[in-house]
Design a protein around this motif. Sequence first.
Motif, PDB file in Angstrom:
ATOM      1  N   ASN A  57      -7.511  -8.373   9.421  1.00 38.47           N
ATOM      2  CA  ASN A  57      -6.357  -8.805   9.381  1.00 38.47           C
ATOM      3  C   ASN A  57      -5.468  -7.572   8.599  1.00 38.47           C
ATOM      4  N   ILE A  58      -4.437  -7.945   9.234  1.00 39.36           N
ATOM      5  CA  ILE A  58      -3.145  -6.600   8.562  1.00 39.36           C
ATOM      6  C   ILE A  58      -2.074  -7.601   7.744  1.00 39.36           C
ATOM      7  N   SER A  59      -2.391  -7.526   6.649  1.00 43.22           N
ATOM      8  CA  SER A  59      -1.877  -8.192   5.747  1.00 43.22           C
ATOM      9  C   SER A  59      -0.039  -7.432   5.465  1.00 43.22           C
ATOM     10  N   ASP A  60       0.366  -6.605   5.211  1.00 39.43           N
ATOM     11  CA  ASP A  60       1.353  -6.145   5.238  1.00 39.43           C
ATOM     12  C   ASP A  60       1.191  -4.479   6.349  1.00 39.43           C
TER      13      ASP A  60
ATOM     14  N   PHE B 263       0.972  -5.144  15.158  1.00 48.38           N
ATOM     15  CA  PHE B 263       0.062  -5.136  13.613  1.00 48.38           C
ATOM     16  C   PHE B 263       0.632  -7.130  13.420  1.00 48.38           C
ATOM     17  N   LYS B 264       2.157  -7.635  14.343  1.00 45.49           N
ATOM     18  CA  LYS B 264       2.219  -8.329  13.594  1.00 45.49           C
ATOM     19  C   LYS B 264       0.704  -9.775  14.572  1.00 45.49           C
TER      20      LYS B 264
ATOM     21  N   LYS C 131     -11.926  -8.802   6.020  1.00 48.74           N
ATOM     22  CA  LYS C 131     -11.391  -6.990   6.440  1.00 48.74           C
ATOM     23  C   LYS C 131      -9.844  -6.864   6.156  1.00 48.74           C
ATOM     24  N   LYS C 132      -8.917  -7.091   5.276  1.00 49.94           N
ATOM     25  CA  LYS C 132      -7.486  -7.225   5.256  1.00 49.94           C
ATOM     26  C   LYS C 132      -7.502  -6.302   4.870  1.00 49.94           C
ATOM     27  N   TYR C 133      -6.264  -5.392   5.306  1.00 51.24           N
ATOM     28  CA  TYR C 133      -6.108  -4.638   5.566  1.00 51.24           C
ATOM     29  C   TYR C 133      -4.555  -4.291   4.713  1.00 51.24           C
ATOM     30  N   GLU C 134      -3.664  -2.783   4.134  1.00 54.17           N
ATOM     31  CA  GLU C 134      -2.055  -2.774   4.330  1.00 54.17           C
ATOM     32  C   GLU C 134      -2.000  -1.919   5.700  1.00 54.17           C
ATOM     33  N   ILE C 135      -1.074  -1.191   6.512  1.00 59.61           N
ATOM     34  CA  ILE C 135      -1.046   0.344   6.809  1.00 59.61           C
ATOM     35  C   ILE C 135       0.866   0.613   6.367  1.00 59.61           C
TER      36      ILE C 135
ATOM     37  N   ILE D 212      -4.202   3.604   5.529  1.00 61.33           N
ATOM     38  CA  ILE D 212      -5.080   2.372   5.314  1.00 61.33           C
ATOM     39  C   ILE D 212      -5.265   1.917   4.648  1.00 61.33           C
ATOM     40  N   LEU D 213      -4.968   1.220   3.383  1.00 63.32           N
ATOM     41  CA  LEU D 213      -4.891   0.868   2.179  1.00 63.32           C
ATOM     42  C   LEU D 213      -5.862  -0.591   2.088  1.00 63.32           C
TER      43      LEU D 213
END
Length: 128
Positions: A7-10, A27-28, A38-42, A74-75
């Motif tokens: 998942n890309i949360s932000d 990303f959306k 697995k949730k990432y902020e990019i 990648i955070l």
Amino acid sequence: IEDYKFNISDYELTGNKKINNILGRNFKRFEKNKNLSKKYEIESISNFKTSITSKDTAGNALSYKMEVKVDLKILKNDNLLNEISFIEKTNYDNTDSKFELKQYEEILLQDLVNQIVFQINNYLSTIR
């Protein structure tokens, strides 16, 4: 998308607007994968450059090189997991029509960014 279990949360996009539009759409799509661990902020910085690779005797451009670069941070939970760069390049010939050349460059840019998007998605899916 079903193949990718993250998942890309932000995401935050800076740099070239055309590249960022393609990255943003990608990303959306992963915001929907809500129930995954697995949730990432990019954070992404994108740019591209075109340079002349050869000229004729009169100094007119014969061929060009286009290079697209996307730097990612990648955070996860605001902790930096990784920083990675994706680069794609292509060479192409000049045309007599400037309009056709611009159109062709648009297509090449899109193709290069799509290749990078594929690499990014594969990379994100391999992070443990």
